[in-house]
Scaffold this motif. Structure first.
Motif, PDB file in Angstrom:
ATOM      1  N   GLY A  12      41.920  33.892  59.429  1.00 27.70           N
ATOM      2  CA  GLY A  12      41.055  35.025  59.105  1.00 27.70           C
ATOM      3  C   GLY A  12      40.462  34.829  57.721  1.00 27.70           C
ATOM      4  O   GLY A  12      41.003  34.056  56.924  1.00 27.70           O
ATOM      5  N   ILE A  13      39.365  35.511  57.432  1.00 31.91           N
ATOM      6  CA  ILE A  13      38.707  35.333  56.137  1.00 31.91           C
ATOM      7  C   ILE A  13      39.439  36.184  55.097  1.00 31.91           C
ATOM      8  O   ILE A  13      39.623  37.388  55.289  1.00 31.91           O
ATOM      9  CB  ILE A  13      37.222  35.771  56.196  1.00 31.91           C
ATOM     10  CG1 ILE A  13      36.548  35.198  57.447  1.00 31.91           C
ATOM     11  CG2 ILE A  13      36.486  35.348  54.926  1.00 31.91           C
ATOM     12  CD1 ILE A  13      35.202  35.846  57.747  1.00 31.91           C
ATOM     13  N   TYR A  14      39.845  35.543  54.000  1.00 37.37           N
ATOM     14  CA  TYR A  14      40.668  36.230  52.998  1.00 37.37           C
ATOM     15  C   TYR A  14      40.156  35.910  51.601  1.00 37.37           C
ATOM     16  O   TYR A  14      39.849  34.755  51.286  1.00 37.37           O
ATOM     17  CB  TYR A  14      42.125  35.766  53.151  1.00 37.37           C
ATOM     18  CG  TYR A  14      43.084  36.396  52.170  1.00 37.37           C
ATOM     19  CD1 TYR A  14      43.258  37.792  52.142  1.00 37.37           C
ATOM     20  CD2 TYR A  14      43.833  35.615  51.293  1.00 37.37           C
ATOM     21  CE1 TYR A  14      44.155  38.376  51.257  1.00 37.37           C
ATOM     22  CE2 TYR A  14      44.740  36.192  50.407  1.00 37.37           C
ATOM     23  CZ  TYR A  14      44.897  37.575  50.390  1.00 37.37           C
ATOM     24  OH  TYR A  14      45.775  38.147  49.524  1.00 37.37           O
ATOM     25  N   LEU A  15      40.051  36.981  50.775  1.00 33.84           N
ATOM     26  CA  LEU A  15      39.669  36.813  49.375  1.00 33.84           C
ATOM     27  C   LEU A  15      40.920  37.040  48.530  1.00 33.84           C
ATOM     28  O   LEU A  15      41.312  38.184  48.293  1.00 33.84           O
ATOM     29  CB  LEU A  15      38.580  37.836  48.995  1.00 33.84           C
ATOM     30  CG  LEU A  15      37.359  37.893  49.928  1.00 33.84           C
ATOM     31  CD1 LEU A  15      36.399  38.988  49.472  1.00 33.84           C
ATOM     32  CD2 LEU A  15      36.645  36.543  49.976  1.00 33.84           C
ATOM     33  N   PRO A  16      41.605  35.958  48.106  1.00 31.09           N
ATOM     34  CA  PRO A  16      42.903  36.121  47.433  1.00 31.09           C
ATOM     35  C   PRO A  16      42.832  36.921  46.139  1.00 31.09           C
ATOM     36  O   PRO A  16      43.739  37.715  45.842  1.00 31.09           O
ATOM     37  CB  PRO A  16      43.365  34.683  47.185  1.00 31.09           C
ATOM     38  CG  PRO A  16      42.232  33.795  47.507  1.00 31.09           C
ATOM     39  CD  PRO A  16      41.246  34.555  48.309  1.00 31.09           C
ATOM     40  N   GLU A  17      41.754  36.742  45.347  1.00 34.14           N
ATOM     41  CA  GLU A  17      41.689  37.464  44.062  1.00 34.14           C
ATOM     42  C   GLU A  17      41.636  38.970  44.261  1.00 34.14           C
ATOM     43  O   GLU A  17      42.164  39.740  43.455  1.00 34.14           O
ATOM     44  CB  GLU A  17      40.446  37.033  43.268  1.00 34.14           C
ATOM     45  CG  GLU A  17      40.438  35.598  42.852  1.00 34.14           C
ATOM     46  CD  GLU A  17      39.015  35.191  42.457  1.00 34.14           C
ATOM     47  OE1 GLU A  17      38.529  35.699  41.431  1.00 34.14           O
ATOM     48  OE2 GLU A  17      38.404  34.386  43.174  1.00 34.14           O
ATOM     49  N   ALA A  18      40.955  39.415  45.327  1.00 33.11           N
ATOM     50  CA  ALA A  18      40.855  40.850  45.607  1.00 33.11           C
ATOM     51  C   ALA A  18      41.957  41.298  46.574  1.00 33.11           C
ATOM     52  O   ALA A  18      42.085  42.490  46.842  1.00 33.11           O
ATOM     53  CB  ALA A  18      39.488  41.174  46.200  1.00 33.11           C
ATOM     54  N   ASP A  19      42.763  40.355  47.083  1.00 40.82           N
ATOM     55  CA  ASP A  19      43.746  40.623  48.134  1.00 40.82           C
ATOM     56  C   ASP A  19      43.093  41.444  49.258  1.00 40.82           C
ATOM     57  O   ASP A  19      43.552  42.531  49.618  1.00 40.82           O
ATOM     58  CB  ASP A  19      44.969  41.357  47.565  1.00 40.82           C
ATOM     59  CG  ASP A  19      46.074  41.518  48.609  1.00 40.82           C
ATOM     60  OD1 ASP A  19      46.033  40.795  49.636  1.00 40.82           O
ATOM     61  OD2 ASP A  19      46.956  42.377  48.415  1.00 40.82           O
ATOM     62  N   LEU A  20      41.992  40.912  49.790  1.00 41.38           N
ATOM     63  CA  LEU A  20      41.207  41.645  50.790  1.00 41.38           C
ATOM     64  C   LEU A  20      40.844  40.717  51.953  1.00 41.38           C
ATOM     65  O   LEU A  20      40.332  39.613  51.743  1.00 41.38           O
ATOM     66  CB  LEU A  20      39.931  42.194  50.139  1.00 41.38           C
ATOM     67  CG  LEU A  20      39.043  43.078  51.009  1.00 41.38           C
ATOM     68  CD1 LEU A  20      39.746  44.402  51.348  1.00 41.38           C
ATOM     69  CD2 LEU A  20      37.711  43.373  50.294  1.00 41.38           C
ATOM     70  N   ARG A  28      46.476  44.120  58.625  1.00 38.19           N
ATOM     71  CA  ARG A  28      46.693  43.538  57.293  1.00 38.19           C
ATOM     72  C   ARG A  28      46.883  44.664  56.291  1.00 38.19           C
ATOM     73  O   ARG A  28      46.598  45.818  56.565  1.00 38.19           O
ATOM     74  CB  ARG A  28      45.476  42.690  56.879  1.00 38.19           C
ATOM     75  CG  ARG A  28      45.149  41.544  57.817  1.00 38.19           C
ATOM     76  CD  ARG A  28      46.201  40.461  57.781  1.00 38.19           C
ATOM     77  NE  ARG A  28      45.764  39.256  58.484  1.00 38.19           N
ATOM     78  CZ  ARG A  28      46.548  38.216  58.709  1.00 38.19           C
ATOM     79  NH1 ARG A  28      47.797  38.220  58.297  1.00 38.19           N
ATOM     80  NH2 ARG A  28      46.092  37.156  59.352  1.00 38.19           N
ATOM     81  N   GLU A  29      47.317  44.285  55.072  1.00 33.44           N
ATOM     82  CA  GLU A  29      47.498  45.279  54.008  1.00 33.44           C
ATOM     83  C   GLU A  29      46.173  45.949  53.662  1.00 33.44           C
ATOM     84  O   GLU A  29      46.067  47.168  53.630  1.00 33.44           O
ATOM     85  CB  GLU A  29      48.063  44.607  52.744  1.00 33.44           C
ATOM     86  CG  GLU A  29      49.570  44.592  52.621  1.00 33.44           C
ATOM     87  CD  GLU A  29      50.206  45.940  52.834  1.00 33.44           C
ATOM     88  OE1 GLU A  29      49.911  46.875  52.045  1.00 33.44           O
ATOM     89  OE2 GLU A  29      50.975  46.083  53.795  1.00 33.44           O
ATOM     90  N   ARG A  30      45.149  45.134  53.383  1.00 36.19           N
ATOM     91  CA  ARG A  30      43.866  45.677  52.935  1.00 36.19           C
ATOM     92  C   ARG A  30      42.740  44.892  53.613  1.00 36.19           C
ATOM     93  O   ARG A  30      42.725  43.662  53.568  1.00 36.19           O
ATOM     94  CB  ARG A  30      43.724  45.549  51.419  1.00 36.19           C
ATOM     95  CG  ARG A  30      45.040  45.895  50.717  1.00 36.19           C
ATOM     96  CD  ARG A  30      44.978  46.187  49.286  1.00 36.19           C
ATOM     97  NE  ARG A  30      44.345  45.274  48.384  1.00 36.19           N
ATOM     98  CZ  ARG A  30      44.154  45.569  47.113  1.00 36.19           C
ATOM     99  NH1 ARG A  30      44.540  46.746  46.649  1.00 36.19           N
ATOM    100  NH2 ARG A  30      43.582  44.704  46.312  1.00 36.19           N
ATOM    101  N   ALA A  31      41.809  45.634  54.237  1.00 35.45           N
ATOM    102  CA  ALA A  31      40.775  44.961  55.026  1.00 35.45           C
ATOM    103  C   ALA A  31      39.433  45.672  54.896  1.00 35.45           C
ATOM    104  O   ALA A  31      39.372  46.893  54.776  1.00 35.45           O
ATOM    105  CB  ALA A  31      41.183  44.923  56.492  1.00 35.45           C
ATOM    106  N   PHE A  32      38.368  44.877  54.935  1.00 32.06           N
ATOM    107  CA  PHE A  32      37.021  45.416  55.118  1.00 32.06           C
ATOM    108  C   PHE A  32      36.667  45.241  56.590  1.00 32.06           C
ATOM    109  O   PHE A  32      36.830  44.153  57.143  1.00 32.06           O
ATOM    110  CB  PHE A  32      36.007  44.673  54.237  1.00 32.06           C
ATOM    111  CG  PHE A  32      34.578  44.965  54.610  1.00 32.06           C
ATOM    112  CD1 PHE A  32      34.031  46.220  54.380  1.00 32.06           C
ATOM    113  CD2 PHE A  32      33.783  43.991  55.227  1.00 32.06           C
ATOM    114  CE1 PHE A  32      32.719  46.504  54.748  1.00 32.06           C
ATOM    115  CE2 PHE A  32      32.471  44.261  55.587  1.00 32.06           C
ATOM    116  CZ  PHE A  32      31.937  45.526  55.344  1.00 32.06           C
ATOM    117  N   VAL A  33      36.198  46.316  57.221  1.00 32.51           N
ATOM    118  CA  VAL A  33      35.783  46.255  58.625  1.00 32.51           C
ATOM    119  C   VAL A  33      34.275  46.512  58.668  1.00 32.51           C
ATOM    120  O   VAL A  33      33.812  47.592  58.313  1.00 32.51           O
ATOM    121  CB  VAL A  33      36.562  47.279  59.487  1.00 32.51           C
ATOM    122  CG1 VAL A  33      36.026  47.300  60.922  1.00 32.51           C
ATOM    123  CG2 VAL A  33      38.049  46.940  59.485  1.00 32.51           C
ATOM    124  N   SER A  34      33.511  45.503  59.100  1.00 23.98           N
ATOM    125  CA  SER A  34      32.049  45.590  59.006  1.00 23.98           C
ATOM    126  C   SER A  34      31.442  46.510  60.058  1.00 23.98           C
ATOM    127  O   SER A  34      30.415  47.134  59.818  1.00 23.98           O
ATOM    128  CB  SER A  34      31.441  44.185  59.138  1.00 23.98           C
ATOM    129  OG  SER A  34      31.745  43.632  60.412  1.00 23.98           O
TER     130      SER A  34
END
Ligand SMILES: [Zn+2]
Length: 329
Positions: A12-20, A28-34
């Motif tokens: 899955g696509i993950y942005l480690p610095e933002a933990d998103l 997941r803990e924190r997610a953006f849903v488009s």
């Protein structure tokens, strides 16, 4: 120039610095849903999405026991930890959004498109792009052969099919996904003065979205014994058997010559809610990224082409598959 925002792909696509996570398939803990298409909807601790996407998740039961939901207004700058977040219209379906991130400390930016299209549809806000150093974009239709005709022409063909079928005493059945394509079809029928019957799943979603749509036709739930004289809007794969019915499928994949036979329909019309190949190139030119990550569809082919044009472009997630297949041997 600030260092680029790190993008990884551990399933899955993950942005480690933002933990998103971006549109993760698992909770997941924190997610953006488009947007609320089912392949993007899972249960997360914290979900960032538009208010419309949240309403759709609730009605599709995906938000049961949902954690915290944060729904910033479209285009509003939302300060979140070390980030500025903006949701931008993606033009894909009603309520769909892109995510634009700015790292406050040095101004590095990232744009994640999710599913999107640049053409103006009837049921979604027009897409708005923003410049970003890192671009993560979908390439569902990333091959040169995927060039869609103007949507007005496709809709004119759809309306002609409807009128011809009714004139011949038949029942026109328009097939499109319950969320997105079905509302696009209903908006296209808005001024035709024809009564419409819809599948229950189309009715459920259209009820939620009606306040955000323009003029809709007179529509009600499907009743087999009262169907004469109506236009039907159903999801693809519906097991519908009616005497004198004629079917038209509306999908971007109708651009393929074999579509009519593959879908087993009388007519296949290329009405897409994704960007086509020229729009993908236009997107890159407008966003002017320093690095591009591609997801969905022809990622490798499109990445190779962008590299030829001088961009730092890579297919996201494919490297992981390569590693897995290597380690399996
Ligand atoms: Zn979608």
């Amino acid at each position: 120039m600030p260092p680029l925002i790190e993008v990884t792909h551990p399933r899955g696509i993950y942005l480690p610095e933002a933990d998103l996570w971006l549109d993760p398939h698992f909770g997941r803990e924190r997610a953006f849903v488009s947007h609320a298409h089912s392949d993007h909807v899972a249960r997360h601790g914290l979900t960032i999405c538009t208010e419309i996407t949240h309403q759709l998740m609730v009605v599709r039961k995906a938000a049961k026991k949902a954690g915290i939901v944060v729904s910033p207004q479209m285009r509003e700058v939302f300060e979140w930890e070390g980030w500025k977040i903006r949701l931008l219209p993606a033009g894909h379906i009603t309520g769909s959004a892109m995510l634009h991130l700015t790292r406050k400390i040095d101004g590095a930016t990232l744009l994640y498109t999710g599913d999107y299209k640049l053409r103006q549809g009837l049921s979604a806000e027009r897409c708005e792009l923003m410049q970003a150093d890192t671009l993560i974009m979908e390439t569902t239709f990333g091959l040169p052969k995927y060039h869609f005709p103007p949507a007005e022409d496709v809709i004119a063909q759809m309306l002609a099919f409807v009128r011809d079928t009714l004139r011949d005493g038949g029942i026109p059945v328009l097939l499109g996904y319950s969320l997105g394509k079905a509302q696009e079809i209903l908006c296209a029928l808005g001024d035709e003065g024809l009564p419409v019957m819809v599948h229950p799943s189309v009715a459920q979603i259209t009820e939620v979205l009606a306040p955000h749509l323009g003029k809709l036709p007179q529509w009600r739930l499907f009743k087999a014994d009262e169907v004469t004289g109506h236009v039907l809007v159903f999801p693809p794969g519906s097991k519908l058997e009616l005497p004198k019915m004629r079917t038209a499928m509306l999908s971007g994949w109708a651009i393929q010559a074999s579509a009519k036979y593959r879908y087993g329909v009388d007519l296949a019309l290329p009405l897409s809610d994704h960007a086509d190949y020229p729009e993908l190139h236009e997107t890159v030119e407008m966003v002017k990224p320093r690095r591009i990550y591609l997801v969905h569809g022809s990622t490798r082919e499109f990445a190779a082409e962008l590299r030829l044009r001088g961009y730092d472009a890579r297919a996201l997630g494919k490297e992981d598959q390569l590693e897995l297949s290597l380690s399996a041997h």
